[in-house]
Design an enzyme around this catalytic site. Structure first.
Site, PDB file in Angstrom:
ATOM      1  N   ASP A 164       0.832  -1.233   0.000  1.00 25.47           N
ATOM      2  CA  ASP A 164       0.000   0.000   0.000  1.00 25.47           C
ATOM      3  C   ASP A 164       0.856   1.269   0.000  1.00 25.47           C
ATOM      4  OD1 ASP A 164       0.635  -0.350   2.701  1.00 25.47           O
ATOM      5  OD2 ASP A 164      -1.408   0.030   3.433  1.00 25.47           O
TER       6      ASP A 164
ATOM      7  N   ALA B  68      -3.382  -7.134  16.696  1.00 23.79           N
ATOM      8  CA  ALA B  68      -2.949  -8.417  16.142  1.00 23.79           C
ATOM      9  C   ALA B  68      -2.851  -8.382  14.621  1.00 23.79           C
ATOM     10  CB  ALA B  68      -3.916  -9.513  16.577  1.00 23.79           C
ATOM     11  N   GLY B  69      -2.896  -7.196  14.041  1.00 26.53           N
ATOM     12  CA  GLY B  69      -2.744  -7.110  12.595  1.00 26.53           C
ATOM     13  C   GLY B  69      -4.048  -7.323  11.837  1.00 26.53           C
ATOM     14  N   LEU B  70      -5.189  -7.305  12.543  1.00 24.27           N
ATOM     15  CA  LEU B  70      -6.474  -7.445  11.844  1.00 24.27           C
ATOM     16  C   LEU B  70      -7.181  -6.092  11.741  1.00 24.27           C
ATOM     17  CD1 LEU B  70      -7.638 -10.778  13.529  1.00 24.27           C
ATOM     18  CD2 LEU B  70      -6.583 -10.503  11.284  1.00 24.27           C
TER      19      LEU B  70
ATOM     20  N   GLU C 132      -4.900   8.432  11.707  1.00 31.69           N
ATOM     21  CA  GLU C 132      -3.829   7.520  12.154  1.00 31.69           C
ATOM     22  C   GLU C 132      -2.454   8.091  11.797  1.00 31.69           C
ATOM     23  OE1 GLU C 132      -4.827   3.501  12.264  1.00 31.69           O
ATOM     24  OE2 GLU C 132      -2.784   2.795  12.553  1.00 31.69           O
TER      25      GLU C 132
ATOM     26  N   ASP D  61      -6.017  -0.541   5.009  1.00 34.93           N
ATOM     27  CA  ASP D  61      -6.825  -1.044   6.127  1.00 34.93           C
ATOM     28  C   ASP D  61      -8.152  -0.293   6.231  1.00 34.93           C
ATOM     29  OD1 ASP D  61      -4.556  -2.441   6.499  1.00 34.93           O
ATOM     30  OD2 ASP D  61      -4.011  -1.535   8.433  1.00 34.93           O
TER      31      ASP D  61
HETATM   32  P1  ADP Z   1      -4.319  -3.440  14.890  1.00 36.40           P
HETATM   33  O1  ADP Z   1      -4.914  -2.318  14.109  1.00 36.40           O
HETATM   34  O2  ADP Z   1      -3.543  -4.371  14.050  1.00 36.40           O
HETATM   35  O3  ADP Z   1      -5.318  -4.188  15.716  1.00 36.40           O
HETATM   36  P2  ADP Z   1      -2.881  -1.268  16.119  1.00 36.40           P
HETATM   37  O4  ADP Z   1      -1.723  -1.246  17.017  1.00 36.40           O
HETATM   38  O5  ADP Z   1      -2.820  -0.529  14.836  1.00 36.40           O
HETATM   39  O6  ADP Z   1      -3.268  -2.794  15.889  1.00 36.40           O
HETATM   40  O7  ADP Z   1      -4.158  -0.677  16.886  1.00 36.40           O
HETATM   41  C1  ADP Z   1      -4.495  -1.146  18.164  1.00 36.40           C
HETATM   42  C2  ADP Z   1      -4.999   0.039  18.975  1.00 36.40           C
HETATM   43  O8  ADP Z   1      -6.287   0.492  18.471  1.00 36.40           O
HETATM   44  C3  ADP Z   1      -5.264  -0.317  20.431  1.00 36.40           C
HETATM   45  O9  ADP Z   1      -4.075  -0.251  21.192  1.00 36.40           O
HETATM   46  C4  ADP Z   1      -6.275   0.760  20.814  1.00 36.40           C
HETATM   47  O10 ADP Z   1      -5.613   1.975  21.094  1.00 36.40           O
HETATM   48  C5  ADP Z   1      -7.112   0.923  19.544  1.00 36.40           C
HETATM   49  N1  ADP Z   1      -8.260  -0.008  19.644  1.00 36.40           N
HETATM   50  C6  ADP Z   1      -8.416  -1.166  19.016  1.00 36.40           C
HETATM   51  N2  ADP Z   1      -9.552  -1.780  19.359  1.00 36.40           N
HETATM   52  C7  ADP Z   1     -10.157  -1.007  20.263  1.00 36.40           C
HETATM   53  C8  ADP Z   1     -11.363  -1.098  21.029  1.00 36.40           C
HETATM   54  N3  ADP Z   1     -12.199  -2.135  20.928  1.00 36.40           N
HETATM   55  N4  ADP Z   1     -11.642  -0.074  21.868  1.00 36.40           N
HETATM   56  C9  ADP Z   1     -10.818   0.968  21.968  1.00 36.40           C
HETATM   57  N5  ADP Z   1      -9.675   1.105  21.291  1.00 36.40           N
HETATM   58  C10 ADP Z   1      -9.329   0.138  20.446  1.00 36.40           C
HETATM   59 MG    MG Z   2      -3.826  -0.863  13.028  1.00 38.86          MG
END
Ligand code: ADP
Ligand code: MG
Length: 386
Positions: A39, A126-128, A163, A175
């Site tokens: 990307d 977790a990369g999702l 972001e 994403d």
């Molecule tokens: P990914 O996008 O791969 O899951 P990232 O590190 O990019 O991992 O994003 C994770 C962050 O997004 C978390 O640490 C939190 O700050 C925010 N986040 C993800 N899910 C939630 C949720 N259900 N509620 C609040 N914040 C969330």
């Molecule tokens: Mg992310």
């Protein structure tokens, strides 16, 4: 997640008495089927939205105060929407939705006060793309409430900006685009440079997608991600001094060998160039319904990510090798930035349950860690539930 249990959680947090109803929304997580680390190199990628994601409960308030809670922790995050919203480290995860609201403020969209609750059945970090789910949900809900619904591409762009600028992660558009534009039983073929896109029917036949979570946090991922970004920029500059290409994805493998002496940069460029070819091959295989060819391309992609781009690691490699050794699996690769997080596999649908037991045991035996595996369907992008 059941709406009933979400409603119960919401009332426990904020109480039941209120003139406004609680509305619920869902944003799906995403896997990158193919086109990994493409990307930000301006090429074609192929993600799909999955049936696990983030749910949001939203109740409008007659003021300009926003209250937020998440299943992630116990704190209340409170913010006035009347003043300019700025980054505040102590707000932790709250910065993801607030970054989006700050972008909406810049667009002069009328923000209403609200009580908000986020709940997830997606592994976080977790990369999702749980971060993209929170961002896209926020943009979608608040724009809709303001009576100025935004088109899905604009939502994705606002979420990416949040972001990039607010959180400081220089992610590409894939994403957020996948979370916004997902379509049930379809892959999204997206050009990250022009945002041109098309849906490719994902006719999985006798196979289903199984997500393989290493449960390894991607601690180093952010710094290494930025290193890869810089390596690609250097490789591109070297190629541009001798060829007319604009993007690294356009590089011809022979030019890469001719123009780049540094063996590491050369490998990085070869991954980008070969992965780009695999995206086109994968789309062609899906269009002709050749799921086995598609699976073989996934294995090849993982090899390139492991050997040329070096973003895999013992845990992700173990998941993919374990899957490859199982006769019911015809394709697997890591998904997302790498260094931990998730992989996914294409598995015969009659054998999903036994495959999940097998892969969790295999992973534990080879890493000493507890991983998890779960089947997902391919679903629509962000939408309102009730
Ligand atoms: P990914 O996008 O791969 O899951 P990232 O590190 O990019 O991992 O994003 C994770 C962050 O997004 C978390 O640490 C939190 O700050 C925010 N986040 C993800 N899910 C939630 C949720 N259900 N509620 C609040 N914040 C969330
Ligand atoms: Mg992310």
């Amino acid at each position: 997640m059941e709406i009933k249990s979400l409603q119960k959680l919401f009332y426990q947090l904020y109480g039941r008495e209120d003139p406004y109803p609680v509305e619920f929304y869902f944003a799906p997580g995403r896997i990158c089927l193919i086109g990994e680390h493409i990307d930000y190199n301006g090429g074609w990628v192929m993600p799909a939205a999955i049936s696990r994601g983030i749910y949001a409960g939203f109740r409008k308030e007659d003021n300009q105060i926003m209250w937020m809670r998440s299943g992630m922790d116990e704190r209340d995050i409170v913010c006035s929407l009347a003043a300019e919203i700025t980054y505040d480290e102590s707000r932790g995860w709250g910065n993801y939705p607030l970054g989006v609201l700050s972008e909406l403020q810049k667009k002069k969209i009328d923000l209403t006060g609200a009580e908000l609750m986020f709940n997830s059945d997606l592994p976080i970090g977790a990369g999702l793309s749980s971060s993209a789910c929170v961002e896209v949900l926020t943009a979608y809900m608040f724009a809709e409430q303001a009576g100025t619904p935004l088109d899905r591409t604009e939502i994705a762009l606002i979420a990416q900006k949040a972001e990039n600028n607010f959180i400081g992660v220089k992610c590409g558009i894939m994403d957020q685009f996948a979370v916004a534009h997902g379509k049930a039983n379809n892959a999204i073929l997206l050009n990250c440079d022009t945002l041109e896109h098309a849906y490719v029917p994902l006719k999985l036949g006798d196979y289903r997608l199984v997500v393989l979570n290493t449960n390894k946090q991607r601690q180093l991922s952010e710094s290494k991600y930025h290193v890869r970004l810089a390596e690609c920029q250097t490789a591109l500059a070297l190629l541009q001094s001798k060829t007319g290409i604009l993007r690294l994805v356009q590089a011809d493998p022979r030019d890469i060998d001719k123009c780049i002496n540094d063996p590491v940069l050369r490998k990085r460029a070869h991954h980008v160039s070969s992965e780009q070819r695999r995206v086109q091959e994968a789309a062609a295989a899906l269009r002709r319904g050749d799921i086995e060819a598609f699976g073989a391309i996934l294995f090849a992609s993982h090899r390139s990510l492991k050997e040329d781009y070096e973003v895999s690691g013992h845990e992700l490699d173990t998941m993919v090798t374990g899957a490859q050794e199982n006769p019911n699996c015809i394709g697997a690769k890591m998904s997302g930035a790498g260094f931990g997080g998730c992989a996914f596999a294409l598995v015969k649908k009659d054998a999903i349950e036994s495959f999940i037991v097998y892969i969790e045991q295999y992973y534990h035996r080879h890493t000493g860690r507890k991983g998890s595996a779960f089947m997902v369907d391919v679903v629509d992008g962000v939408h309102k539930l009730i």
